[in-house]
Design an enzyme around this catalytic site. Structure first.
Site, short mmCIF file in Angstrom:
data_model
loop_
_atom_site.label_atom_id
_atom_site.label_comp_id
_atom_site.label_asym_id
_atom_site.label_seq_id
_atom_site.Cartn_x
_atom_site.Cartn_y
_atom_site.Cartn_z
N SER A 124 -6.61 0.02 4.97
CA SER A 124 -4.83 -0.52 4.29
C SER A 124 -4.57 1.07 5.67
CB SER A 124 -4.52 0.02 2.98
OG SER A 124 -2.86 0.59 3.45
N TYR A 149 -2.39 4.41 -4.94
CA TYR A 149 -3.16 3.21 -4.32
C TYR A 149 -3.93 3.78 -2.65
CZ TYR A 149 -2.60 -0.58 -1.23
OH TYR A 149 -3.31 -1.36 0.08
N LYS A 153 -8.07 2.97 -1.39
CA LYS A 153 -8.50 2.90 -0.39
C LYS A 153 -9.74 3.60 0.18
CE LYS A 153 -6.59 -1.74 -0.52
NZ LYS A 153 -7.54 -2.87 -1.07
#
Length: 339
Positions: A124, A149, A153
């Site tokens: 991402s 989050y 990643k």
């Protein structure tokens, strides 16, 4: 050639499965259905004429994953299996670390023990944090992401880079910007469970009358209209990039390979611009209200995707309005299923 697609019934995963099948790959899906539903498998078959092999289990169960590797000659993996809501990750950090990292490590343990290479990681643009310059290219320094989050990643990328170097494997890190839209058939799309965390399904559910109003999180960002700016990429274009990245890994003669690619359109659109584009594309009005900013959201992010165009021979080709037409078709399909 068998490719393992984890999270293959999810939003980006299901579209990528279609593109893989259309390119002659045998696809094996593992998905615990925590963010999808079984009818997606049937719809993939209707679109492609082929039914992928499907295993419904949680990838944290390493013993079940081992059985899949025992049963199939797997040549590579595209890993979509991750929790992905920025806001939710801030209130459930341990769950996000467990799900997003343990599952990755389990797959890599199987790769290590069986000598398998060719791993594509669904990453991402959040790994860049709030970048100081736009557009963001692959050499933009990584910052500590604003959300848990994003941290998972970034950690996943570090794990994979170390894995590739230690065991001489080929990997590709694909840093998505903001996927939107649905399959042109109207039979695949984003399927949020409960209240959507992403903008587009919230827009479509508001248009359909499921939600009373769209919540726009903040109108005091340092942008032209005060709303956050993102790079919105059509999900089928994004899926095709995975096929290009996989072919590049499979065709490489290099033993050790670490590819990093930004996948976006190269253009930023604000939240209000997206809402207006949806209204124009579908002739539907969207009532909305301005809410407080969400923790973890950044102000602006859009891609420089020149490297992907040069090395993967891929670029995003679908306009914002066309993407938004497909997503309304998908919402109408979902509505017809519940009638």
């Amino acid at each position: 050639m068998a490719v393992l697609v984890t999270g293959g019934l999810g939003y980006i995963g299901s579209h990528t499965v279609v593109e893989l099948i259309n390119n002659g790959f045998e696809v094996i899906i593992v998905d615990d259905l925590s963010n999808s539903e079984k009818f997606i498998l049937k719809n993939i078959e209707e679109i492609t004429g082929k039914k992928p092999i499907f295993y419904p289990f949680d990838l944290k169960r390493r013993e079940l994953l081992s059985q899949v590797f025992d049963a199939h000659q797997i040549e590579g993996c595209i890993n979509f299996a991750a929790s992905k809501a920025v806001g939710e990750s801030q209130v459930k950090p341990v769950d996000y670390y467990e799900n997003n990292l343990f599952t990755l490590i389990n797959i890599l343990q199987e790769f290590k023990e069986r000598g398998v290479s060719n791993f594509i990681f669904s990453s991402s643009c959040t790994v860049y944090g709030q970048a100081e310059k736009m557009p963001i290219d692959e050499n933009t320094p990584l910052k500590l992401p604003e959300s848990v989050y994003g941290k998972t990643k970034q950690m996943g990328e570090e794990i994979l880079i170390d894995f590739a170097k230690a065991y001489n494997r080929r990997i590709s890190l694909l840093r998505y910007f903001n996927p939107i839209g649905a399959h042109p058939s109207g039979k695949l799309g984003e399927l949020p469970l409960g209240v959507p965390n992403n903008l587009i399904p919230y827009v479509t559910q508001t248009a359909a009358g499921i939600r009373e109003k769209l919540n726009i999180w903040g109108d005091d960002y340092d942008t032209a209209d005060g709303t956050a700016i993102r790079d919105y990429i059509y999900v089928v274009d994004l899926a095709k990039a995975h096929v290009s990245a996989l072919k590049r890994l499979l065709e490489s003669s290099e033993e050790t390979m670490v590819d990093i690619f930004n996948l976006g359109t190269g253009k930023g659109s604000s939240v209000l611009e997206v809402v207006k584009a949806f209204e124009t594309a579908n002739d539907v009005k969207i009532p909305y209200q301005i809410c407080a900013k969400r923790e973890g959201d950044i102000t602006v992010a859009y891609a420089n995707a020149d490297k992907a165009e040069k090395e993967l021979h891929w670029k995003s080709e679908t306009s914002l309005e066309e993407s938004l037409r497909t997503v309304w078709k998908w919402q109408q399909y979902l509505d017809s299923r519940t009638v």
